[in-house]
Design an enzyme around this catalytic site. Structure first.
Site, mmCIF file in Angstrom:
data_model
loop_
_atom_site.group_PDB
_atom_site.id
_atom_site.type_symbol
_atom_site.label_atom_id
_atom_site.label_comp_id
_atom_site.label_asym_id
_atom_site.label_seq_id
_atom_site.Cartn_x
_atom_site.Cartn_y
_atom_site.Cartn_z
ATOM 1 N N HIS A 1 0.188 3.089 -0.878
ATOM 2 C CA HIS A 1 -0.762 4.200 -0.659
ATOM 3 C C HIS A 1 -0.360 5.459 -1.428
ATOM 4 C CE1 HIS A 1 -3.083 2.317 2.687
ATOM 5 N NE2 HIS A 1 -1.945 1.689 2.892
ATOM 6 N N ASN B 1 -7.171 1.824 7.892
ATOM 7 C CA ASN B 1 -7.696 1.385 6.599
ATOM 8 C C ASN B 1 -9.213 1.319 6.668
ATOM 9 O OD1 ASN B 1 -5.276 1.074 5.210
ATOM 10 N ND2 ASN B 1 -5.092 -1.110 5.674
#
Ligand code: HDE
Length: 701
Positions: free
Chosen positions: A76, A149
């Protein structure tokens, strides 16, 4: 540029430019506050040097620069963040004592960060990838991080697998590529040996992983969490974020081209929307269920590779998140924000989902490495806002908040310092824990294909085609035929037609055997419309961007009408001209564009209008960027409005034009009628008529 001030400059002895103090009198200093006299020349012996070691101004400046980077997130890394608020729309004090949900109308400040997973910090936004959806709520009872997510399930069931999964998908260690891509041998090799990933892989190959905008994607907490009340009661909960603008994705060919045309497409989109006052919103919804439901549900609610269909446990809205402020400084806020799944507040608890338990260890640990010491919680972006932070932690790197005085321990007889509070403090869910120490996966986690099949069958035909095409693309990038075959073997357990389509697309002549399964895959699960993007059609052009290509001699009134209609629809207009100095309108005025044609590719816009001149514009179709602009818009199924541009459009040789996606703005439709049509986002009919491999005698696609 904002607030640009014409600098007052003078030239130094060597001709170099010096800028004197700015108009507000701010003077440049060293880290010690000493005013710098010359920021262009280092201290030298003589005119040409060498530079003297004595130059502490130079040394301090370079020293600081040398240490500007911190390690990027191990996953990420590529992300963007914004500030906002959460407003409770339905109090659920009966279910949880969590501060944001106690009273209707209660506002909680927050910071959200969206990200891709695989790519480095500088990778392009439109990689086919899962998107992170992390929200830090600054509640009155401490910070609560909901780190989710845009996909409701995950690849693995046990945290011990995470480093292998990430190693497999990241650039291969010997060559350092491919960047930000799962389309390579090591990822698919790992997946072929990890059947529990199959459900997630279906989502990953779907249009969910190429969202049009962060503003147009869903978010999920993924794990089952617990709501807790003051008297110790608990229910299970799953969190969902629903975008108010609806869901929208780009096509894969658009994603590939956007990555080149504007690698910051998603970052810029969020920034522009917030800056122009179009504050994106998501509804926070929950699925709440009890142990009885958990016991009866066909899958284990602790298994992160499974979801609970919305049709089975309906979503209940409890609040709305609005992002309304961009960051002042990317590094200080977006980069230094430290999300931790274990940051919860009274009223929110963990389930025994093993993946969640693993994350609760990982996030704190990773922040220590990234931010360099244990005091990162005191950074302004991480510090609690709705309540004081008061403890006896002391020292460590970059400590700035040591408690004054002699007493830094508790209990103490001096009557100073913070004390624990059993009533207001966090109490974990009591439950009971029992069992042998063992490394084992429960049997209730053993079905890896049934929900993958349910997902695939819940998609529209177009979406199913996209999944097949994505698999053909990704597996086509694998060099090892065995890996392709092994994946097709898994696909056979999900849906046979899909497996055959993919095998055909890859040119596999003999179908491999289906992979062995721990338990037989079920074919009786009902489809769920909520799993499809296109079954929840977008009904608005709000938040979208109309690209208007101006050719010389265009009618400025039509441009005015389009701009007004776009404003009404909550959309924006960007103007493209052949050259950066603009296009001439019919009255001889020059309209400066937002993009020159070479940089303003049609993939950057949701719908297109071409405003031609009164004469014959066909020659411009010979200009490759102009033809490419139209060809892409056409091939991507965009709605296309046109005015006086018939010769140009004809010479662009767009197969099948005109179709139901073309609108003549010189009488047939007004600007606002055209924008109302654009709410359907794409002319799907045109796309389904596009030729594919099968039309040329290949495979069976
Ligand atoms: Fe993460 N994950 N993760 N993850 N994750 C990180 O923490 C990890 C997982 C998610 O914008 C890291 O601060 C493990 C699931 C987001 O800053 C790290 C496992 C979900 C973000 C980490 C998972 C996520 C991260 C790297 C398996 C969806 C970005 C940098 C047990 C529910 C947050 C960091 C941001 C970041 C570990 C699985 C979402 C290494 C061990 C499942 C959105 O701690």
């Amino acid at each position: 540029m904002d607030d640009y001030e014409d600098p007052t400059t003078f030239r130094g002895k060597g001709g170099e430019i010096h800028q004197t103090s700015s108009s507000h009198g701010e003077r440049l200093t060293t880290a010690q506050g000493m005013v710098v006299a010359d920021n262009q020349n280092s201290l030298k012996a003589g005119d040409k040097g060498p530079i003297l070691l004595e130059d502490f101004v130079l040394r301090e400046k370079i020293f600081h620069f040398d240490h500007e980077r911190i390690p990027e997130r191990v996953v990420h890394a590529r992300g963007t963040g914004a500030h906002g608020t959460f407003v409770c729309t339905r109090a659920i004090a009966n279910l949880t004592m969590a501060a944001p949900f106690q009273t209707e109308g209660k506002e909680t400040p927050l910071f959200a960060r969206f990200s891709t997973v695989v790519g480095s910090k500088g990778s392009p936004d439109l990689a086919r990838d899962v998107r992170g959806f992390a929200v830090k709520f600054y509640t009155d009872a401490g910070n609560w991080d909901l780190v989710g997510n845009n996909i409701p399930v995950f690849f693995i069931q046990d945290p011990i697998k995470f480093p292998d999964l990430v190693h497999a998908v990241k650039p291969e260690p010997d060559r350092g590529f491919p960047q930000a891509q799962s389309a390579h041998d090591t990822f698919w090799d790992y997946i072929s040996l990890t059947p529990e990933s199959m459900h997630m892989v279906m989502w990953q190959m779907s249009d969910r992983t190429i969202p049009r905008s962060f503003r147009m994607m869903e978010g999920f907490g993924v794990h089952t969490y617990r709501f807790l009340t003051a008297n110790g009661d608990s229910t299970f909960v799953k969190f969902h974020w629903k975008p108010v603008l609806g869901m929208q994705s780009v096509l894969w060919d658009e994603a590939v081209k956007i990555n080149g045309a504007d690698p910051d497409f998603h970052r810029r989109d969020l920034w522009n929307a917030i800056k122009q006052g179009d504050h994106p919103q998501w509804r926070l919804c929950v699925q709440v269920f009890d142990q009885t439901f958990a016991d009866e549900f066909e899958f284990d609610i602790l298994d992160s590779t499974k979801l609970i269909p919305e049709e089975l446990v309906p979503l209940e809205e409890i609040g709305v998140m609005t992002l309304n402020r961009v960051v002042d400084n990317f590094f200080q806020e977006t980069e230094q924000v430290a999300f931790c799944t274990q940051n919860v507040v009274p009223g929110i608890g963990f389930s025994d989902d093993p993946l969640l338990q693993g994350r609760n260890f990982s996030y704190l640990d990773t922040q220590l490495k990234r931010l360099g010491g244990p005091n990162f919680a005191a950074l302004p972006i991480n510090a609690p806002r709705g309540c004081p932070m008061s403890n006896n932690y002391q020292d460590g790197h970059m400590q700035t908040a040591n408690r004054p005085g002699r007493i830094n321990y508790e209990p103490n007889g001096f009557g100073v310092g913070p004390r624990e509070d059993p009533l207001a403090g966090y109490v974990s869910y009591r439950g009971t824990v029992d069992g042998h120490r063992q490394r084992i996966r429960p049997e209730s986690f053993a079905d890896h294909y049934s929900q993958a099949r349910q997902f695939y069958l819940s998609q529209t035909a177009i979406e199913q085609t996209h999944i097949c095409e994505a698999l053909i693309f990704e597996l086509g990038k694998c060099e090892m035929p065995d890996i392709r075959n092994a994946i097709v073997g898994h696909l056979l357990n999900i849906e046979e037609d899909m497996a055959i389509t993919v095998a055909d697309g890859l040119g596999i002549v003999d179908l491999p055997p289906a992979a062995t399964t721990a338990v037989p895959a079920r074919s009786d699960l009902p489809t769920s419309d909520a799993l499809s993007i296109l079954k929840s059609p977008v009904k608005t052009f709000e938040g979208r961007v109309l690209g208007v290509l101006l050719l010389d001699g265009f009618d400025p009134d039509i441009l005015g009408e389009l701009s007004a209609a776009a404003l009404d629809a909550g959309a924006s207009v960007q103007v493209i001209a052949v050259q950066a100095n603009g296009a001439l309108d019919a009255n001889g005025g020059r309209r400066p564009p937002d993009h020159a044609l070479r940089g303003g590719k049609s993939v950057l816009f949701d719908a297109i209008v071409v405003l031609g001149g009164a004469g014959d514009d066909s020659a411009i179709a010979e200009f490759p960027p102009a033809r490419e602009f139209m060809t892409d818009a056409h091939n991507h199924g965009k709605f296309i409005g046109h005015h006086q541009a018939t010769a140009f459009l004809t010479d662009c040789k767009l197969p099948g034009r005109p179709d139901t996606g073309y609108f003549d703005l010189s009488g047939e439709k007004t600007a606002s009628q055209f924008l109302a049509e654009c709410a359907a986002v794409r002319c799907w009919l045109r796309l389904s008529d596009m030729p594919n491999e099968a039309d040329f005698g290949y495979g069976d696609l």
